[in-house]
Design a protein around this motif. Structure first.
Motif, short mmCIF file in Angstrom:
data_model
loop_
_atom_site.label_atom_id
_atom_site.label_comp_id
_atom_site.label_asym_id
_atom_site.label_seq_id
_atom_site.Cartn_x
_atom_site.Cartn_y
_atom_site.Cartn_z
N ARG A 66 0.84 -1.46 0.25
CA ARG A 66 0.40 0.33 0.09
C ARG A 66 0.82 1.25 -0.12
NH1 ARG A 66 -3.23 -1.95 5.09
NH2 ARG A 66 -1.93 -1.62 5.69
N LEU A 67 -0.12 2.49 -0.68
CA LEU A 67 1.45 3.39 -0.31
C LEU A 67 1.64 4.35 0.84
CD1 LEU A 67 2.48 5.20 -2.71
CD2 LEU A 67 0.55 6.79 -2.70
N VAL A 89 4.56 4.53 -8.13
CA VAL A 89 2.77 4.55 -8.06
C VAL A 89 1.75 4.07 -9.01
CG1 VAL A 89 1.41 5.97 -6.82
CG2 VAL A 89 3.53 6.67 -6.12
N SER A 90 1.02 3.19 -8.60
CA SER A 90 0.67 2.42 -9.49
C SER A 90 -0.96 3.67 -9.60
CB SER A 90 -0.58 1.60 -8.86
OG SER A 90 -1.35 0.81 -9.69
N SER A 91 -1.22 4.18 -10.89
CA SER A 91 -2.31 5.12 -11.31
C SER A 91 -3.28 4.61 -11.22
CB SER A 91 -1.76 5.70 -12.53
OG SER A 91 -0.39 6.89 -12.47
N ASN A 92 -3.76 3.35 -11.40
CA ASN A 92 -5.20 2.29 -11.43
C ASN A 92 -5.14 1.90 -9.72
OD1 ASN A 92 -6.07 3.75 -14.07
ND2 ASN A 92 -4.10 2.09 -15.07
N ARG A 93 -6.33 1.76 -9.01
CA ARG A 93 -6.45 1.11 -8.20
C ARG A 93 -6.34 -0.35 -8.64
NH1 ARG A 93 -8.05 4.21 -3.37
NH2 ARG A 93 -6.79 5.77 -4.42
N ILE A 94 -5.25 -1.30 -7.56
CA ILE A 94 -5.47 -2.83 -7.33
C ILE A 94 -6.49 -2.96 -7.01
CG2 ILE A 94 -3.04 -4.17 -8.12
CD1 ILE A 94 -1.29 -2.25 -7.70
N SER A 95 -7.05 -4.53 -7.73
CA SER A 95 -8.36 -4.96 -7.01
C SER A 95 -7.09 -6.01 -6.67
CB SER A 95 -8.40 -5.45 -8.09
OG SER A 95 -9.93 -6.34 -7.01
N MET A 96 -6.44 -5.84 -4.68
CA MET A 96 -6.44 -7.96 -4.91
C MET A 96 -7.39 -7.78 -3.31
SD MET A 96 -2.76 -7.20 -4.27
CE MET A 96 -1.59 -4.96 -3.79
N PRO A 97 -7.96 -9.33 -3.75
CA PRO A 97 -9.03 -9.81 -2.86
C PRO A 97 -8.20 -10.74 -2.30
CG PRO A 97 -9.44 -10.50 -4.71
CD PRO A 97 -7.83 -9.21 -5.50
N PRO A 98 -8.31 -11.33 -1.23
CA PRO A 98 -7.74 -11.89 -0.17
C PRO A 98 -7.57 -13.08 -0.54
CG PRO A 98 -9.72 -11.27 1.04
CD PRO A 98 -10.32 -10.90 -0.42
N GLY A 99 -6.22 -13.50 -0.56
CA GLY A 99 -6.07 -14.91 -1.38
C GLY A 99 -6.39 -16.23 -0.52
N GLY A 100 -6.65 -17.09 -1.57
CA GLY A 100 -7.22 -18.51 -1.48
C GLY A 100 -8.89 -18.32 -1.62
N THR A 101 -9.41 -17.19 -2.21
CA THR A 101 -11.29 -16.62 -1.70
C THR A 101 -11.45 -17.03 -3.10
OG1 THR A 101 -11.00 -14.40 -1.76
CG2 THR A 101 -10.28 -15.63 0.21
N GLY A 107 -12.34 -2.99 -9.33
CA GLY A 107 -11.72 -1.84 -9.00
C GLY A 107 -11.51 -2.30 -7.74
N GLY A 108 -10.36 -2.48 -7.40
CA GLY A 108 -10.12 -1.64 -6.39
C GLY A 108 -10.49 -0.24 -5.31
N LYS A 109 -9.42 -0.14 -4.07
CA LYS A 109 -9.90 1.19 -3.38
C LYS A 109 -8.52 1.79 -2.10
CE LYS A 109 -14.23 -1.08 -1.96
NZ LYS A 109 -15.34 -1.85 -3.34
N THR A 110 -7.10 0.58 -2.51
CA THR A 110 -6.57 1.59 -1.92
C THR A 110 -4.70 1.46 -2.74
OG1 THR A 110 -6.70 -0.46 -0.25
CG2 THR A 110 -4.76 0.55 -0.45
N ALA A 111 -4.70 2.65 -2.82
CA ALA A 111 -3.67 2.90 -3.74
C ALA A 111 -2.10 1.99 -3.46
CB ALA A 111 -3.23 4.39 -3.24
N HIS A 112 -2.02 1.37 -3.92
CA HIS A 112 -0.63 0.60 -4.20
C HIS A 112 0.55 1.59 -4.66
CE1 HIS A 112 -3.80 -2.28 -2.97
NE2 HIS A 112 -2.27 -3.01 -2.53
N ALA A 113 1.88 0.76 -4.90
CA ALA A 113 3.15 0.63 -5.06
C ALA A 113 4.59 -0.20 -4.95
CB ALA A 113 3.19 2.35 -4.09
N TRP A 114 4.99 0.34 -5.91
CA TRP A 114 6.37 -0.47 -6.26
C TRP A 114 7.22 -0.08 -5.05
CZ3 TRP A 114 6.64 -5.61 -6.15
CH2 TRP A 114 5.97 -6.53 -7.78
#
Length: 136
Positions: A66-67, A89-101, A107-114
């Motif tokens: 997360r940013l 910084v990802s200009s688009n919100r990344i969708s990351m549902p919980p693993g194994g679900t 569309g994601g709700k949280t800003a992420h970055a590498w």
């Protein structure tokens, strides 16, 4: 192995499909001593994961977080001690549902970055943005 790159994947917990072996990073990273690491560590242990990865690699460590990882007093004291070279910084919100679900990726709700740490790097990190390419 492609382009002389040997890749290995693992997870910290068992997923439904069993696609990756389950390993504790505090033991697996030092035992493999990889050149570089690319990971999406759990946010709660991200700083510890990065410290462990930097201690066991000699090229770079790239983590998707997360940013908001940039925030906080303790991290403000920690960042000058690590070779953070770039933040993408990802200009688009990344969708990351919980693993194994079975939750679908939307569309994601949280800003992420590498966050890219490079051994031997010194100075202020640069910042850039990753943009989704337009459809043709």
């Amino acid at each position: 192995m492609a382009h002389d790159v040997i890749a290995f994947g693992s997870d910290m917990r068992d997923r439904k499909d069993g696609s990756f072996p389950v390993m504790d990073y505090t033991r697996s990273i030092p035992s493999f001593c990889p050149d570089s690491i690319i990971s999406n560590p759990p946010f709660k242990v991200a700083q510890d994961f990065i410290d462990c990865a930097l201690a066991s690699t000699h090229d770079r460590v790239a983590v998707l977080l997360r940013l908001a990882f940039l925030e906080g007093r303790k991290r403000n004291e920690w960042f000058p001690s690590v070779p953070l070279a770039r933040v993408w910084v990802s200009s688009n919100r990344i969708s990351m549902p919980p693993g194994g679900t079975d939750i679908s990726a939307e569309g994601g709700k949280t800003a992420h970055a590498w966050f890219v740490f490079e051994h031997g790097y010194s100075g202020a990190p640069s910042i850039g943005w990753i943009q989704k390419e337009d459809s043709i």
